[in-house]
Design a protein around this motif. Sequence first.
Motif, PDB file in Angstrom:
ATOM      1  N   GLU A 248       0.836  -1.213   0.000  1.00 44.58           N
ATOM      2  CA  GLU A 248       0.000   0.000   0.000  1.00 44.58           C
ATOM      3  C   GLU A 248       0.866   1.258   0.000  1.00 44.58           C
ATOM      4  OE1 GLU A 248      -3.963  -2.032   2.007  1.00 44.58           O
ATOM      5  OE2 GLU A 248      -2.900  -0.471   3.138  1.00 44.58           O
ATOM      6  N   SER A 252       1.052   4.078  -3.051  1.00 47.13           N
ATOM      7  CA  SER A 252       0.377   5.323  -2.646  1.00 47.13           C
ATOM      8  C   SER A 252       0.588   6.429  -3.686  1.00 47.13           C
ATOM      9  CB  SER A 252       0.916   5.791  -1.291  1.00 47.13           C
ATOM     10  OG  SER A 252       2.279   6.133  -1.450  1.00 47.13           O
ATOM     11  N   GLU A 253      -0.272   7.417  -3.598  1.00 48.83           N
ATOM     12  CA  GLU A 253      -0.191   8.584  -4.492  1.00 48.83           C
ATOM     13  C   GLU A 253       1.212   9.195  -4.436  1.00 48.83           C
ATOM     14  OE1 GLU A 253      -2.915  10.274  -6.209  1.00 48.83           O
ATOM     15  OE2 GLU A 253      -1.168  11.371  -7.028  1.00 48.83           O
ATOM     16  N   TYR A 278      -7.009  -2.494  -2.965  1.00 51.98           N
ATOM     17  CA  TYR A 278      -6.436  -1.176  -2.664  1.00 51.98           C
ATOM     18  C   TYR A 278      -6.386  -0.326  -3.929  1.00 51.98           C
ATOM     19  CZ  TYR A 278      -3.167   2.395  -1.084  1.00 51.98           C
ATOM     20  OH  TYR A 278      -2.583   3.596  -0.775  1.00 51.98           O
ATOM     21  N   HIS A 282      -8.444   3.204  -4.702  1.00 47.08           N
ATOM     22  CA  HIS A 282      -7.715   4.463  -4.902  1.00 47.08           C
ATOM     23  C   HIS A 282      -7.580   4.831  -6.378  1.00 47.08           C
ATOM     24  CE1 HIS A 282      -6.751   3.351  -0.772  1.00 47.08           C
ATOM     25  NE2 HIS A 282      -6.624   4.654  -0.575  1.00 47.08           N
ATOM     26  N   HIS A 283      -8.377   4.175  -7.219  1.00 48.65           N
ATOM     27  CA  HIS A 283      -8.400   4.466  -8.670  1.00 48.65           C
ATOM     28  C   HIS A 283      -6.996   4.426  -9.276  1.00 48.65           C
ATOM     29  CE1 HIS A 283     -12.492   5.485  -7.796  1.00 48.65           C
ATOM     30  NE2 HIS A 283     -12.074   6.338  -6.887  1.00 48.65           N
ATOM     31  N   ILE A 284      -6.238   3.400  -8.911  1.00 46.24           N
ATOM     32  CA  ILE A 284      -4.881   3.270  -9.463  1.00 46.24           C
ATOM     33  C   ILE A 284      -4.976   2.457 -10.756  1.00 46.24           C
ATOM     34  CG2 ILE A 284      -2.549   2.352  -9.033  1.00 46.24           C
ATOM     35  CD1 ILE A 284      -3.197   2.695  -5.998  1.00 46.24           C
TER      36      ILE A 284
END
Length: 347
Positions: A248, A252-253, A278, A282-284
């Motif tokens: 995560e 992360s951003e 995840y 988080h629109h990854i």
Amino acid sequence: MNKTPVTATSRTRQTPGLFFLLSAAITGYVFYRYSEGWLRSLLLSLSRSTWARRMVTSFGPAWRVASRFIAGESVEEAIAVAGQLNAKGLKVALDYLGESVTQAEEANAARDQILLLLDRIHESGVDAYVSVKLSQLGVKIAENLALENLRALLTRARSYGLRVRIDMEESALVDTTFDIYRRLRHGEGFDNVGVVIQAYLYRSEEDVRWLIEEGAWVRLVKGAYKEPPTVAYARKADTDAAFIRLAEQLLSEQARSRGVHLAVATHDDAMIRAVQRYAKMHHIPQDAYEFQLLYGIRRERQEQLASQGYCVRIYVPYGTAWYPYFMRRLAERPANLWFFVTNFFRA
Ligand SMILES: Cc1cc2nc3c(=O)[nH]c(=O)nc-3n(C[C@H](O)[C@H](O)[C@H](O)COP(=O)(O)OP(=O)(O)OC[C@H]3O[C@@H](n4cnc5c(N)ncnc54)[C@H](O)[C@@H]3O)c2cc1C
């Protein structure tokens, strides 16, 4: 209904049977609960033993079992397997097997074989990069030897637009590995080199913090070596929790905006699903990371992930020095050991 009355005598007659059943159940439970740990530990110790290596590798049928996890002994066999995997939509990381060399000549010979591999990847056009171990390039003889050998590989790889990942080995080599990585990545500007983080090491939380800071190209694994509880989690549940935490952080951003690219290397569906969840939350995008699995393990899952649009890379080892790699694969999964033993007796 014709029920036989339970008398004191029949109860006494049942007692040995019940006792036997109870003992068998307890023994079975204890074996199930604890044997995996012992087996794992034993197989990992054997992976470093010279006599066990001689015994296993001189026994013909052992190769038949090992070849389930290894593409072949020659570079041409490895390139052929890479091509077949590419045709199924899978990318590849090629690994010329070898580790813990004790002579500079062996380290230089390994470097030359990997240079040849880079040439063959370039000429054949397969979609693959290369994974190396510093102990194969001579780090246990002299750090500088491994540094120079790796520099030669990175230079050739860069001329072809290819990458090289440094596998992570036992904990005693972690500091040196990061040191050599940093000197080449930041000191000399090789942006085609990546590293590996082992979730079972306590130190990995801290290492991940600076790798994010530096926008590194990172493969996350659980960790395959025999480590003492002073440096690594002993319980699978703790390693699994750390794996998810680190994944995560690396997804992360903040990490992505600094250029981190994560390879999630596992066969564990719980880990794969946690990362997918995840990423979705988080629109990854799917191309912001990749899944990696080992050659010969969970083949149908590899193709399924690729068909769902994920980027999937298969780690493909080849070469004659397959013994320690093979033993680590046996240690990871008792079912693999069973497969080995049944083939041993069928031979
Ligand atoms: C691409 C790649 C590169 C690696 N590089 C390194 C490295 O540089 N350094 C290092 O220390 N380690 C490395 N490893 C090994 C890693 O550390 C683990 O030892 C190995 O991946 C086993 O852990 P796991 O995550 O698959 O899960 P495990 O905890 O071993 O397994 C969890 C679950 O996964 C499933 N599973 C596992 N194996 C199988 C199988 N054969 N068939 C069916 N289901 C299975 C089962 O459900 C199992 O219960 C690498 C692994 C991969 C995939």
